[in-house]
Design an enzyme around this catalytic site. Structure first.
Site, mmCIF file in Angstrom:
data_model
loop_
_atom_site.group_PDB
_atom_site.id
_atom_site.type_symbol
_atom_site.label_atom_id
_atom_site.label_comp_id
_atom_site.label_asym_id
_atom_site.label_seq_id
_atom_site.Cartn_x
_atom_site.Cartn_y
_atom_site.Cartn_z
ATOM 1 N N ASP A 230 -25.854 22.397 -73.518
ATOM 2 C CA ASP A 230 -26.532 23.985 -73.114
ATOM 3 C C ASP A 230 -28.057 24.180 -73.069
ATOM 4 O O ASP A 230 -28.862 23.921 -73.948
ATOM 5 C CB ASP A 230 -26.234 24.888 -74.259
ATOM 6 C CG ASP A 230 -24.764 25.443 -73.892
ATOM 7 O OD1 ASP A 230 -24.219 25.363 -72.824
ATOM 8 O OD2 ASP A 230 -23.969 25.952 -74.761
ATOM 9 N N ASN B 284 -10.729 16.644 -56.836
ATOM 10 C CA ASN B 284 -10.460 18.394 -56.473
ATOM 11 C C ASN B 284 -11.532 18.929 -55.756
ATOM 12 O O ASN B 284 -11.379 19.683 -54.846
ATOM 13 C CB ASN B 284 -9.939 19.070 -57.863
ATOM 14 C CG ASN B 284 -9.229 20.205 -57.347
ATOM 15 O OD1 ASN B 284 -8.341 20.514 -56.790
ATOM 16 N ND2 ASN B 284 -9.848 21.491 -58.125
ATOM 17 N N THR C 21 -22.930 27.185 -57.883
ATOM 18 C CA THR C 21 -23.337 27.521 -59.303
ATOM 19 C C THR C 21 -24.910 27.190 -59.623
ATOM 20 O O THR C 21 -25.450 26.143 -59.027
ATOM 21 C CB THR C 21 -22.495 26.352 -60.288
ATOM 22 O OG1 THR C 21 -22.905 26.881 -61.690
ATOM 23 C CG2 THR C 21 -22.188 25.213 -60.006
ATOM 24 N N TYR D 64 -19.151 18.581 -62.939
ATOM 25 C CA TYR D 64 -19.042 19.712 -62.409
ATOM 26 C C TYR D 64 -20.094 20.031 -61.287
ATOM 27 O O TYR D 64 -19.951 20.494 -60.263
ATOM 28 C CB TYR D 64 -18.753 20.709 -63.620
ATOM 29 C CG TYR D 64 -18.678 22.175 -62.967
ATOM 30 C CD1 TYR D 64 -17.711 22.433 -61.917
ATOM 31 C CD2 TYR D 64 -19.830 23.041 -63.256
ATOM 32 C CE1 TYR D 64 -17.687 23.881 -61.481
ATOM 33 C CE2 TYR D 64 -19.651 24.394 -62.587
ATOM 34 C CZ TYR D 64 -18.751 24.645 -62.009
ATOM 35 O OH TYR D 64 -18.682 26.056 -61.277
ATOM 36 N N ILE E 293 -13.075 35.029 -59.929
ATOM 37 C CA ILE E 293 -14.106 35.681 -59.072
ATOM 38 C C ILE E 293 -13.285 35.819 -57.737
ATOM 39 O O ILE E 293 -13.357 36.902 -57.112
ATOM 40 C CB ILE E 293 -15.217 34.689 -58.987
ATOM 41 C CG1 ILE E 293 -16.008 34.717 -60.161
ATOM 42 C CG2 ILE E 293 -15.898 35.096 -57.693
ATOM 43 C CD1 ILE E 293 -16.789 33.573 -60.345
ATOM 44 N N LEU F 232 -18.020 33.115 -72.909
ATOM 45 C CA LEU F 232 -18.510 34.014 -74.134
ATOM 46 C C LEU F 232 -17.939 35.316 -74.100
ATOM 47 O O LEU F 232 -17.547 35.665 -75.035
ATOM 48 C CB LEU F 232 -19.837 34.140 -74.052
ATOM 49 C CG LEU F 232 -20.785 34.703 -75.196
ATOM 50 C CD1 LEU F 232 -20.320 34.203 -76.496
ATOM 51 C CD2 LEU F 232 -22.255 35.309 -74.836
HETATM 52 N N1 UDP Z 1 -21.274 30.462 -76.271
HETATM 53 C C1 UDP Z 1 -21.246 30.867 -77.360
HETATM 54 N N2 UDP Z 1 -19.830 30.731 -78.153
HETATM 55 C C2 UDP Z 1 -18.774 30.719 -77.410
HETATM 56 C C3 UDP Z 1 -18.952 30.299 -75.853
HETATM 57 C C4 UDP Z 1 -20.392 30.388 -75.483
HETATM 58 O O1 UDP Z 1 -22.322 31.085 -78.298
HETATM 59 O O2 UDP Z 1 -17.841 30.604 -77.873
HETATM 60 C C5 UDP Z 1 -22.643 30.563 -75.550
HETATM 61 C C6 UDP Z 1 -22.999 29.438 -74.943
HETATM 62 O O3 UDP Z 1 -23.672 28.236 -75.600
HETATM 63 C C7 UDP Z 1 -23.859 29.944 -73.808
HETATM 64 C C8 UDP Z 1 -23.433 31.102 -73.452
HETATM 65 O O4 UDP Z 1 -22.756 31.775 -74.620
HETATM 66 O O5 UDP Z 1 -25.312 29.683 -74.245
HETATM 67 C C9 UDP Z 1 -22.739 31.412 -72.178
HETATM 68 O O6 UDP Z 1 -21.410 30.629 -72.372
HETATM 69 P P1 UDP Z 1 -20.486 30.375 -71.341
HETATM 70 O O7 UDP Z 1 -19.430 29.237 -71.636
HETATM 71 O O8 UDP Z 1 -19.768 31.698 -70.976
HETATM 72 O O9 UDP Z 1 -20.852 30.154 -69.987
HETATM 73 P P2 UDP Z 1 -22.120 29.139 -69.462
HETATM 74 O O10 UDP Z 1 -23.494 29.525 -69.457
HETATM 75 O O11 UDP Z 1 -21.880 27.603 -70.158
HETATM 76 O O12 UDP Z 1 -21.811 28.756 -68.034
#
Ligand code: UDP
Length: 324
Positions: free
Chosen positions: A284, A91, A116, A140, A12, A189
Site C-alpha cells: 500500500d 483473463n 487503473t 494486476y 462499475i 474499505l
Molecule cells: N484499508 C483498511 N482496512 C481494510 C481495507 C482497506 O485500512 O479493511 C485501507 C487500505 O490500506 C487502503 C485504503 O483502505 O489504504 C483503500 O483500500 P481499498 O482496498 O478499498 O482500495 P485500494 O486503494 O487498495 O485500491
C-alpha cells in the site's frame, strides 16, 4: 445499434449499464458471473458468456449489431494476482485479445476500457497526471498496462479507436439505491466499514497508522461510481464524434484518509463501531491522488458527488437493503 458491456454484472459495469440506458442506448451485458451478479443487470439484454470462449463472443456479435464496447471484465484482486499471476495474465490480457479479435472481424472499432491508477505504481509526484511514468508494482496493474499498450498498437495497425479511463478508488453506489457494490470476498474499505457499522463485522481494521500522512493512515482518492459512469458516457461521445483515442485519469484530486472514511461512516450512519489499528497491508503506498484536469478539459467531465459523506451515504443506502 447496441453497446456491448463486457463485465456489466460487476460493480462499475452495472452502473455504466444503467447510465447508458438512461441516455437511451440499447445495451447488451456480457458477463461470466464468476464475480458478477445477475441481479445487477436490470437494464437491456443479458448474455451469460466468457471472454475465454470465442464462440460465446462470436454469438453476441452475430446476434446483435454492436457499435461500441465497454470493457470491465477483469479480475481485480491485487493480492491474488501476486499469488497466481497466470490467472490474471490469461483473463485480463489474453481474453482481451479474444475480444479485440472478434471486434475486428465484425468491423467494430470503438472500445472504452477500465484501467487503473495501479498502472502508475509508486508515484514520484502527486497528484498523478496521465503523462507520468507507469511502472506497476503488481501483476494486476501490469495486466491493465499491457492492455493499454495493445490498444496503442491496434490503433496504429488496425484503426482501433479507444478511450482508456484510469480510475482511482471507485466508491459509493447508485443514488437511487437500485445497484451497489458487493464483492466476494470483500476487500474494499467502504463496504467493510459499513459492515462494521451494520454489525455484520465486529470491527474495521485500519491497515497502518504510522504513514507519513497527517493522521498516520493511508490517503486515497475516492470517486463516486455514478461520476465514473458519466465519464464513460462522455468517452463514448468523444469516440462517436471522432475526436481520437486517448487516456484519462478519473479521480477527485482530493485525498481522504482511512480514519476520515471511518469518521464519515460514523457521521452518516449515526452508529458507533470499533476501529482496530493494525499493521500496514503490504504494497500500500501512503498516498494516491489523481488529477482529472484532462478529463474535465477534454471530455467536459464534471463530478457531482465528490464529497466523502455523500459517497458513504449512497453506499450506506444501498448496503442496508442490498439484494446481492
Ligand atoms: N484499508 C483498511 N482496512 C481494510 C481495507 C482497506 O485500512 O479493511 C485501507 C487500505 O490500506 C487502503 C485504503 O483502505 O489504504 C483503500 O483500500 P481499498 O482496498 O478499498 O482500495 P485500494 O486503494 O487498495 O485500491
Amino acid at each position: 445499434m447496441a453497446i456491448l458491456v463486457c463485465g456489466g454484472a460487476g460493480y462499475i459495469g452495472s452502473h455504466i449499464n444503467k447510465a447508458l440506458h438512461q441516455e437511451g442506448y440499447e445495451t447488451v451485458t456480457f458477463d461470466s458471473l464468476i464475480y458478477g451478479h445477475r441481479e445487477a443487470v436490470k437494464w437491456g439484454t443479458f448474455v451469460k458468456g466468457d471472454l475465454a470462449n470465442p464462440d460465446d463472443l462470436e454469438a453476441v456479435f452475430r446476434d446483435h449489431d454492436i457499435d461500441a464496447v465497454f470493457h470491465f471484465a477483469a479480475f481485480t484482486y491485487v493480492g491474488e494476482s501476486v499469488e497466481d499471476p497466470e490467472k490474471y495474465y490469461y483473463n485480463n490480457v489474453g481474453n482481451t485479445l479474444n475480444l479485440l479479435k472478434v471486434m475486428r472481424k465484425h468491423g467494430c472499432n470503438k472500445i472504452i476500457f477500465s484501467s487503473t491508477c495501479a498502472t502508475y505504481g509508486e508515484p514520484e509526484k502527486l497528484p498523478l497526471t496521465e503523462d507520468m511514468p507507469q511502472h506497476p508494482i503488481n501483476p494486476y496493474g501490469a495486466t491493465k498496462l499491457m492492455v493499454e499498450r495493445i490498444f496503442k498498437d491496434y490503433h496504429a495497425a488496425y484503426g482501433l479507436e479507444f478511450v482508456v479511463l484510469r480510475y482511482f478508488n471507485a466508491a459509493g453506489a447508485d443514488p437511487d439505491g437500485e445497484i451497489g457494490e458487493s464483492h466476494d470476498p470483500e476487500t474494499h474499505l467502504i463496504p467493510l466499514v459499513l459492515d462494521a457499522a451494520s454489525g455484520k463485522r465486529a470491527d474495521i481494521k485500519v491497515f497502518g497508522t504510522d504513514y507519513d500522512t497527517p493522521d498516520g493512515s493511508c490517503i486515497r482518492d475516492y470517486v463516486h461510481v455514478t461520476d465514473l459512469a458519466s465519464a464513460h458516457l462522455l468517452a463514448l461521445h468523444h469516440l462517436e464524434a471522432g475526436r481520437g483515442s486517448d487516456f484519462f485519469n478519473l479521480g477527485n484530486a482530493q485525498g481522504t484518509s482511512v480514519l476520515e472514511v471511518v469518521e464519515a461512516a460514523r457521521r452518516v450512519t449515526g452508529r458507533d463501531f470499533k476501529a482496530t489499528m493494525t499493521e500496514r497491508r503490504p504494497g500500500d503506498p501512503p498516498k494516491l491522488v489523481g488529477s482529472s484536469e484532462k478529463a474535465m478539459r477534454v471530455l467536459g467531465w464534471r463530478p457531482r458527488f465528490a464529497d466523502i459523506d455523500v459517497i458513504v451515504e449512497h453506499a450506506w443506502n444501498w448496503h442496508r437493503h442490498a439484494e446481492y
